[in-house]
Scaffold this active site. Structure first.
Site, short mmCIF file in Angstrom:
data_model
loop_
_atom_site.label_atom_id
_atom_site.label_comp_id
_atom_site.label_asym_id
_atom_site.label_seq_id
_atom_site.Cartn_x
_atom_site.Cartn_y
_atom_site.Cartn_z
N THR A 221 0.86 -1.18 0.00
CA THR A 221 0.00 0.00 0.00
C THR A 221 0.90 1.23 0.00
O THR A 221 2.01 1.19 0.50
CB THR A 221 -0.89 0.00 1.26
N ARG A 249 -13.31 -7.72 -2.87
CA ARG A 249 -12.79 -7.52 -1.53
C ARG A 249 -12.30 -6.09 -1.37
O ARG A 249 -11.63 -5.53 -2.24
CB ARG A 249 -11.64 -8.49 -1.27
N VAL A 250 -12.62 -5.47 -0.25
CA VAL A 250 -12.17 -4.12 0.05
C VAL A 250 -11.43 -4.16 1.38
O VAL A 250 -11.93 -4.71 2.37
CB VAL A 250 -13.35 -3.14 0.15
N THR A 272 -0.63 0.70 6.48
CA THR A 272 -0.37 -0.38 5.54
C THR A 272 -0.25 -1.68 6.33
O THR A 272 0.56 -1.77 7.25
CB THR A 272 0.92 -0.14 4.72
N GLY A 273 -1.07 -2.64 6.00
CA GLY A 273 -1.05 -3.89 6.74
C GLY A 273 -2.16 -4.80 6.28
O GLY A 273 -2.80 -4.56 5.25
N THR A 274 -2.42 -5.84 7.03
CA THR A 274 -3.52 -6.74 6.73
C THR A 274 -4.81 -6.00 7.02
O THR A 274 -5.18 -5.78 8.17
CB THR A 274 -3.44 -8.02 7.58
#
Length: 357
Positions: A221, A249-250, A272-274
């Site tokens: 990201t 998917r969002v 930024t991550g899961t």
């Protein structure tokens, strides 16, 4: 004598309570900017010298694009958009051209932007044709009554307000396609047909691996937080999402309060991550809440959220943040995060790996 004293006291009260009629100028501030390009398992041995050089060059171009806007007295919002334009056009980053693919072999991109001075915000999710998703997000904020528009409706809206549009093949890169193929093979899933209009298989560029199927990749990201010379702050985030994701998917990037948040009363944050964990925790807003209501220093707040609250949910990733009073911070619980920061009059501070400042 008593009358004279009373009149003087009354005049004093009037002087205090009367509105000031002369212009009250805002104090000048040094501008500042912090950029990220994703976090995850980023290691020197895997990225290689060419990849390392390419990512640092991309971060440098992006942060200087935002700095150029700020140097001319531009707004934090303008700087956010200019910075992310560069990253969206750099095929090394998972945003815009270079975005990862869904399991059906399509690019579905998300972006959001927020103005800390007004709390105005805009976002798009699942766009496939607009050249710059961050510009589409800003258009939603400024030219629609909504905060988020998704899918074909978001692309149609972007076209209706005159934004540059592309054929889906524009966003294709060989490196991301081969990354999808490799991941789907590993998962014993069907390989979708090669997208229409793209060139034959060609040379790949070194990119950070974004295979998140086993938690071993990079959360690709891009994001930026900015303070301008007026002391206003803003945040923006743009991404291609998770490689091999289900269509539709969002993640957290377009969700205000999860991947992006900005308020002049607290701070501006981009994550930024899961994404699923960032949504559950409301990571961006949680950082701001700690600053505003618990009066925590910014670095303490981002560390609290990333290293305690997020890890308690077994989530991973990182954030960048900035406050109106000039505090800058980043925090991540992964082996690396592409990151850079710059304060007016200073030098760029940049890092990729955990052992860098």
């Amino acid at each position: 004598m008593r009358i004279a004293i009373s009149i003087c006291a009354l005049m004093g009260l009037v002087a205090v309570s009367a509105p000031r009629t002369f212009a009250q100028e805002q104090p000048a501030h040094h501008w500042a900017i912090v950029v990220h390009g994703g976090a995850g398992v980023i290691e020197k041995s895997a990225l290689g010298p060419d990849g390392d050089k390419a990512y640092r060059a991309g971060l440098d171009r992006a942060i200087h694009a935002g700095a150029a806007v700020l140097d001319k007295g531009g707004s934090a919002l303008d700087a956010v958009e200019a910075t992310l334009h560069v990253l969206e056009e750099d095929p090394h980053f998972n945003a815009g051209k270079g975005a990862v693919f869904t399991r059906e072999g399509k690019n579905e991109m998300d972006a959001s932007i927020m103005d800390g001075a007004t709390l105005m915000a805009g976002a798009v999710a699942g766009v496939q044709r607009v050249h710059s998703p961050i510009s589409a997000a800003r258009a939603v904020m400024e030219k629609s009554p909504h905060v988020m528009i998704a899918g074909h409706g978001a692309d149609d809206f972007a076209a209706s307000v005159g934004l540059k549009m592309e054929e889906p093949s524009y966003f294709f890169t060989e490196s991301r396609w081969q990354g999808l193929v490799k991941q789907l093979k590993k998962q014993n899933m069907p390989i979708p047909p090669r997208p229409a209009g793209v060139p034959p298989a060609g040379e790949e560029i070194p990119v950070a691996v974004v295979d998140e199927s086993e938690g071993s990749g990079v959360h690709g990201t891009t994001g930026v937080v900015v303070r301008d010379r007026k002391g206003n702050i803003a945040a923006g985030t743009s991404t291609g999402g998770m490689q091999g994701k289900m269509p539709g998917r969002v993640g957290d990037s377009p969700i205000i309060g999860a991947g992006t948040y900005a308020s002049n009363k607290s701070c501006a944050v981009s994550g930024t991550g899961t994404g699923e964990y960032y949504i559950r925790l409301g990571v961006a807003r949680e950082v701001c809440n700690l600053v505003q209501y618990r009066h925590m220093k910014l670095q303490d707040a981002v560390d609290e959220v990333i290293h305690k609250e997020l890890e308690a949910l077994h989530g991973d990733g990182g954030v960048i943040a900035i406050t109106p009073d000039g505090q800058l911070a980043w925090s991540f619980n992964t082996p690396g995060m592409f990151r850079a920061r710059l304060v007016e009059g200073g030098q760029v501070q940049m890092g990729i790996y955990r052992d860098e400042p």
